[in-house]
Design a protein around this motif. Structure first.
Motif, short mmCIF file in Angstrom:
data_model
loop_
_atom_site.label_atom_id
_atom_site.label_comp_id
_atom_site.label_asym_id
_atom_site.label_seq_id
_atom_site.Cartn_x
_atom_site.Cartn_y
_atom_site.Cartn_z
N GLU A 1 -60.30 1.94 -14.66
CA GLU A 1 -60.03 1.12 -15.85
C GLU A 1 -58.83 0.19 -15.66
N ASP A 2 -58.06 0.42 -14.61
CA ASP A 2 -56.92 -0.45 -14.32
C ASP A 2 -57.34 -1.70 -13.56
N THR A 3 -58.59 -1.78 -13.18
CA THR A 3 -59.08 -2.96 -12.48
C THR A 3 -58.90 -4.21 -13.33
N GLY A 4 -58.34 -5.24 -12.72
CA GLY A 4 -58.15 -6.48 -13.44
C GLY A 4 -57.24 -7.43 -12.71
N LEU A 5 -56.99 -8.56 -13.36
CA LEU A 5 -56.07 -9.56 -12.82
C LEU A 5 -54.71 -9.34 -13.46
N TYR A 6 -53.72 -9.10 -12.64
CA TYR A 6 -52.38 -8.82 -13.11
C TYR A 6 -51.50 -10.05 -12.88
N PHE A 7 -50.73 -10.41 -13.90
CA PHE A 7 -49.84 -11.55 -13.74
C PHE A 7 -48.56 -11.32 -14.52
N CYS A 8 -47.53 -12.01 -14.09
CA CYS A 8 -46.23 -11.87 -14.72
C CYS A 8 -45.97 -13.06 -15.65
N HIS A 9 -45.06 -12.81 -16.57
CA HIS A 9 -44.79 -13.78 -17.62
C HIS A 9 -43.31 -13.70 -17.98
N THR A 10 -42.69 -14.85 -18.13
CA THR A 10 -41.31 -14.89 -18.61
C THR A 10 -41.11 -16.20 -19.35
N GLU A 11 -40.32 -16.13 -20.42
CA GLU A 11 -40.20 -17.28 -21.34
C GLU A 11 -41.61 -17.75 -21.69
N SER A 12 -41.89 -19.00 -21.47
CA SER A 12 -43.22 -19.52 -21.80
C SER A 12 -44.06 -19.73 -20.55
#
Length: 111
Positions: free
Chosen positions: A88-99
């Motif tokens: 269930e952890d399968t997916g696209l992971y991405f980081c985010h900061t501010e906008s």
């Protein structure tokens, strides 16, 4: 110009581990709140973990005890250590900061 790039994804068996990295240019992680998000086949982007400028950390309930977010101020990097991975952890992971949203890295967990 701000750029965030996630790396470290891959294919792993259930129960395995991966360490994701988020590299930044044009922004300093240590003075910002940075998040890891993921988009799975079944969900819209969902918040996985957050590390604030003061170092405080929060996790989504579905990763508590399994994932660890950290930051290396000297390298301007944010990491996500993922243990006990589940399909269930399968997916696209991405980081985010501010906008700013980073380029993601694919995580695939086989059963």
């Amino acid at each position: 110009q701000v750029q965030l790039v996630a790396s470290g994804g891959g294919l792993v068996q259930a129960g395995g581990s991966l360490r994701l990295s988020c590299a930044a240019s044009g922004i300093i992680f240590s003075i910002e709140t940075t998040d890891w998000y993921r988009r799975t086949p079944k969900t819209q982007p969902e918040l996985v973990a957050t590390i604030a400028a003061d170092g405080s950390i929060n996790y989504a309930d579905f990763v508590k005890g399994r994932f660890t977010i950290s930051r290396d101020n000297s390298k301007n990097m944010v990491y996500l250590q993922m243990n006990s991975l589940e399909p269930e952890d399968t997916g696209l992971y991405f980081c985010h900061t501010e906008s700013y949203w980073g380029i993601g890295t694919q995580v695939t967990v086989s059963s």
